[in-house]
Enzyme design. Structure first.
Site, PDB file in Angstrom:
ATOM      1  N   GLU A 233       0.927  -1.011   0.087  1.00 39.57           N
ATOM      2  CA  GLU A 233       0.025   0.053   0.069  1.00 39.57           C
ATOM      3  C   GLU A 233       0.888   1.166  -0.012  1.00 39.57           C
ATOM      4  OE1 GLU A 233      -3.187  -0.109  -0.245  1.00 39.57           O
ATOM      5  OE2 GLU A 233      -3.497  -2.315  -0.105  1.00 39.57           O
ATOM      6  N   CYS A 267      -2.200   9.692   2.572  1.00 37.99           N
ATOM      7  CA  CYS A 267      -1.596   9.045   1.213  1.00 37.99           C
ATOM      8  C   CYS A 267      -2.556   9.487   0.191  1.00 37.99           C
ATOM      9  CB  CYS A 267      -1.494   7.235   1.478  1.00 37.99           C
ATOM     10  SG  CYS A 267      -3.146   6.791   1.941  1.00 37.99           S
TER      11      CYS A 267
HETATM   12  P1  NAD Z   1       8.233   4.591   5.144  1.00 39.19           P
HETATM   13  O1  NAD Z   1       8.090   3.748   3.832  1.00 39.19           O
HETATM   14  O2  NAD Z   1       9.285   5.550   5.447  1.00 39.19           O
HETATM   15  O3  NAD Z   1       7.937   3.895   6.319  1.00 39.19           O
HETATM   16  C1  NAD Z   1       6.884   2.645   6.554  1.00 39.19           C
HETATM   17  C2  NAD Z   1       7.339   1.631   7.328  1.00 39.19           C
HETATM   18  O4  NAD Z   1       8.610   1.009   6.552  1.00 39.19           O
HETATM   19  C3  NAD Z   1       7.762   1.841   8.752  1.00 39.19           C
HETATM   20  O5  NAD Z   1       7.243   0.943   9.710  1.00 39.19           O
HETATM   21  C4  NAD Z   1       9.299   1.607   8.720  1.00 39.19           C
HETATM   22  O6  NAD Z   1       9.591   1.305  10.012  1.00 39.19           O
HETATM   23  C5  NAD Z   1       9.728   0.952   7.431  1.00 39.19           C
HETATM   24  N1  NAD Z   1      10.967   0.920   7.006  1.00 39.19           N
HETATM   25  C6  NAD Z   1      11.515   2.036   6.805  1.00 39.19           C
HETATM   26  N2  NAD Z   1      12.792   1.911   5.998  1.00 39.19           N
HETATM   27  C7  NAD Z   1      12.688   0.440   5.708  1.00 39.19           C
HETATM   28  C8  NAD Z   1      13.564  -0.243   5.213  1.00 39.19           C
HETATM   29  N3  NAD Z   1      14.939   0.033   4.470  1.00 39.19           N
HETATM   30  N4  NAD Z   1      13.228  -1.659   5.037  1.00 39.19           N
HETATM   31  C9  NAD Z   1      12.363  -2.447   5.594  1.00 39.19           C
HETATM   32  N5  NAD Z   1      11.365  -1.281   6.264  1.00 39.19           N
HETATM   33  C10 NAD Z   1      11.588   0.006   6.399  1.00 39.19           C
HETATM   34  O7  NAD Z   1       6.886   5.417   4.982  1.00 39.19           O
HETATM   35  P2  NAD Z   1       6.422   6.585   5.856  1.00 39.19           P
HETATM   36  O8  NAD Z   1       7.247   7.813   5.972  1.00 39.19           O
HETATM   37  O9  NAD Z   1       6.078   5.954   7.329  1.00 39.19           O
HETATM   38  O10 NAD Z   1       5.017   6.697   5.286  1.00 39.19           O
HETATM   39  C11 NAD Z   1       4.689   7.640   4.266  1.00 39.19           C
HETATM   40  C12 NAD Z   1       4.386   7.161   2.883  1.00 39.19           C
HETATM   41  O11 NAD Z   1       3.578   6.129   3.095  1.00 39.19           O
HETATM   42  C13 NAD Z   1       3.772   8.036   1.796  1.00 39.19           C
HETATM   43  O12 NAD Z   1       4.340   7.851   0.799  1.00 39.19           O
HETATM   44  C14 NAD Z   1       2.358   7.627   2.015  1.00 39.19           C
HETATM   45  O13 NAD Z   1       1.885   7.956   0.631  1.00 39.19           O
HETATM   46  C15 NAD Z   1       2.382   6.231   2.215  1.00 39.19           C
HETATM   47  N6  NAD Z   1       0.996   5.679   2.732  1.00 39.19           N
HETATM   48  C16 NAD Z   1       0.300   4.971   2.161  1.00 39.19           C
HETATM   49  C17 NAD Z   1      -0.908   4.578   2.397  1.00 39.19           C
HETATM   50  C18 NAD Z   1      -1.779   3.692   1.711  1.00 39.19           C
HETATM   51  O14 NAD Z   1      -2.724   3.284   2.355  1.00 39.19           O
HETATM   52  N7  NAD Z   1      -1.527   3.462   0.286  1.00 39.19           N
HETATM   53  C19 NAD Z   1      -1.163   4.803   3.627  1.00 39.19           C
HETATM   54  C20 NAD Z   1      -0.541   5.608   4.614  1.00 39.19           C
HETATM   55  C21 NAD Z   1       0.651   6.027   3.807  1.00 39.19           C
END
Ligand code: NAD
Length: 484
Positions: A233, A267
């Site tokens: 997502e 998002c």
């Molecule tokens: P992110 O990708 O930085 O982090 C999300 C998760 O990934 C966290 O739990 C983090 O611990 C983990 N993570 C970070 N780096 C990692 C790595 N190298 N390997 C494995 N896991 C890792 O995202 P964010 O900044 O927390 O959220 C914002 C983003 O999420 C935006 O792009 C937003 O559009 C998207 N988002 C999408 C939805 C949806 O339903 N499609 C909903 C909310 C947010």
């Protein structure tokens, strides 16, 4: 933090297995849940319903504490927004699953060709086993609860990695899970990115990740060696197409609602607006009026949230540094405040295609207005970019709306509205291409996190023995009939 988990649940569980703070503890959790999923699959509705009850009671008992923890992580998050965008869809999602789950899990008859009758076909939904859930920081409650609802309704055991960017809520949520759920059913992992990396490498039966597209690629790569199926997502730029005949006042009303919610950190927030140039001035004027009406005195307005942390604040300010001052239109009289991470909404008119504002998901209360000439141009503008998570079209004329609906591909679409498609438990929610893989919510989520096992049921009397070797005349006649 002085708040602690309120429990109306008599059963208090030992948190030692429920909450992992190290990779070794996380692995122990996984092995425990994995072994149980193989020896004690959850095939009955009663056990699943009890998990949904636990979830509901946990939320009900702790809603204020959760809202406070999220607010502390954001530096301030409007409690009303937490109620509207996190608690409300969680409660209604649980009710929806409790209402329909028993029916969803039953084996369903499937059609069968007359050639195989009187045998019959059915599809049996089965629990996959252990589902991993990775949660981002922007809606850390609903984006943990939503996937949990689907995973538990489908009879899975669950491990959840909370976001390190919302650490107070992560710990509070983990404590609550340890109180309300047996570690035989649900476990939580807290910690930094190294823990997230190790989490994504566990051989889950399914991994549902919500977060950025960039990290989503890493998740898919980490899951590949285990052949772990993923639901991703992700994010991206969700456009608004405003057709010429649209009522600008109602467009501004809905778009500004979507852009100001959680200070743009949603998002599916409208990212930019495609609007003919002659309407730009009027749009800005109406947006200023809208702000004055809905967020007066924004620096002290309890309904307006802050940018989550300094890193995100600096990222967005950096995007703006490439834009001419004359093209940035503040929608309030209040300045951006780095100390309190207050970012009042602003409009950017006609940013260059290669500017950071147009290249990156904004995830902030900044709204670019982009000019288009014809509907074909607007559609082409969207189609020449990565597939968006959501697309919003405003207009009156059916043919024009239908053109946008049919000629663009996005995760979801709203007509004359923003965001609300995500609240529909009867619609699948997810992205496409760069904005995600797979969809969940409601029945779609139940099926995504089940193995939909095809079952062929033979009858005592059937024609299969007529087609055994040595292949004789009857066989040849049958083949002649079907091989054209
Ligand atoms: P992110 O990708 O930085 O982090 C999300 C998760 O990934 C966290 O739990 C983090 O611990 C983990 N993570 C970070 N780096 C990692 C790595 N190298 N390997 C494995 N896991 C890792 O995202 P964010 O900044 O927390 O959220 C914002 C983003 O999420 C935006 O792009 C937003 O559009 C998207 N988002 C999408 C939805 C949806 O339903 N499609 C909903 C909310 C947010």
């Amino acid at each position: 933090m002085t708040d602690s988990i309120q429990s109306s649940n008599d059963e208090v569980h030992n948190p030692s297995l429920s909450i992992a703070h190290s990779v070794a503890e996380m692995q122990a959790q996984f092995e425990h849940l994995h072994a149980l999923s193989r020896s004690q699959p959850i095939n009955d509705w009663a056990t699943r319903e009890i998990q949904l009850d636990h979830l509901e009671i946990m939320l009900s008992d702790n809603q204020d504490i959760f809202a406070n923890a999220i607010s502390a992580d954001f530096g301030y998050r409007s409690e009303s927004e937490t109620q509207f965008a996190e608690l409300f869809p969680s409660f209604t999602g649980i009710s929806h699953a409790k209402k329909h789950g028993k029916k969803w899990m039953k084996a369903q008859r499937a059609p069968i060709s007359a050639l195989y009758m009187p045998a019959h076909n059915e599809i049996l939904p089965q629990p996959l086993g252990v589902v991993g859930i990775m949660v981002p920081w922007n809606y850390p409650l609903f984006l943990a609860i939503g996937p949990m609802i689907d995973a538990l309704t489908a009879g899975n055991r669950v491990m959840i990695k909370m976001s390190e960017a919302a650490p107070r809520f992560a710990q509070m949520f983990a404590d609550a899970i340890a109180h309300y759920f047996s570690p035989d059913m649900v476990c939580v992992v807290v910690g930094e990115v190294d823990m997230a990396v190790a989490f994504s490498e566990l051989p889950f039966d399914h991994l549902l990740y919500t977060g950025s597209t960039a990290v989503g690629k890493k998740i898919m790569a980490a899951a590949a060696p285990n052949l772990t199926p993923v639901t991703l997502e992700l994010g991206g730029k969700s456009p608004v197409i405003v057709l010429n005949e649209a009522n600008l006042e109602s467009v501004v009303n809905r778009v500004m609602m979507g852009k100001t919610l959680n200070a743009g950190q949603t998002c599916i927030a409208p990212d930019y607006v495609l609007l003919q140039r002659q309407h730009h001035k009027e749009f800005i004027h109406l947006a200023k009026e809208w702000m004055a009406k809905h967020y007066p005195n924004i620096e002290n307005n309890p309904d307006y949230s802050r940018i989550i942390n300094g890193e995100q604040f600096t990222r967005v300010q950096g995007y703006l540094s490439g834009i001419q001052k004359a093209d940035i239109h503040a929608l309030t009289d209040v300045e951006v405040d780095i100390e309190t991470r207050l970012m009042p909404p602003m409009i950017v008119t006609e940013p260059a295609d290669d500017s950071e504002v147009m290249q990156n998901e904004l995830f902030a209360p900044i709204l670019p207005l982009v000019h288009y000439d014809t509907i074909d141009d607007a559609v082409q503008f969207v189609n020449s970019r990565p597939r968006p998570l959501a697309l919003y079209v405003f207009g009156e004329r059916y043919n024009d709306i239908e053109k946008v609906r049919n000629d663009t591909v996005s995760g979801g679409l709203c007509i004359n509205e923003v965001i609300m498609h995500a609240a529909q438990h009867d619609l699948p929610f997810g992205g496409v291409g760069d904005s995600g893989t797979g969809a969940y919510h409601g029945k779609a989520g139940f099926e995504r996190l089940s193995h939909m096992k095809p079952v062929f049921v033979q009858t005592k009397i059937n024609g299969m023995n007529l087609l055994l070797p040595p292949y004789g005349g009857l066989f040849k006649k049958a083949m002649a009939l079907f091989l054209k």
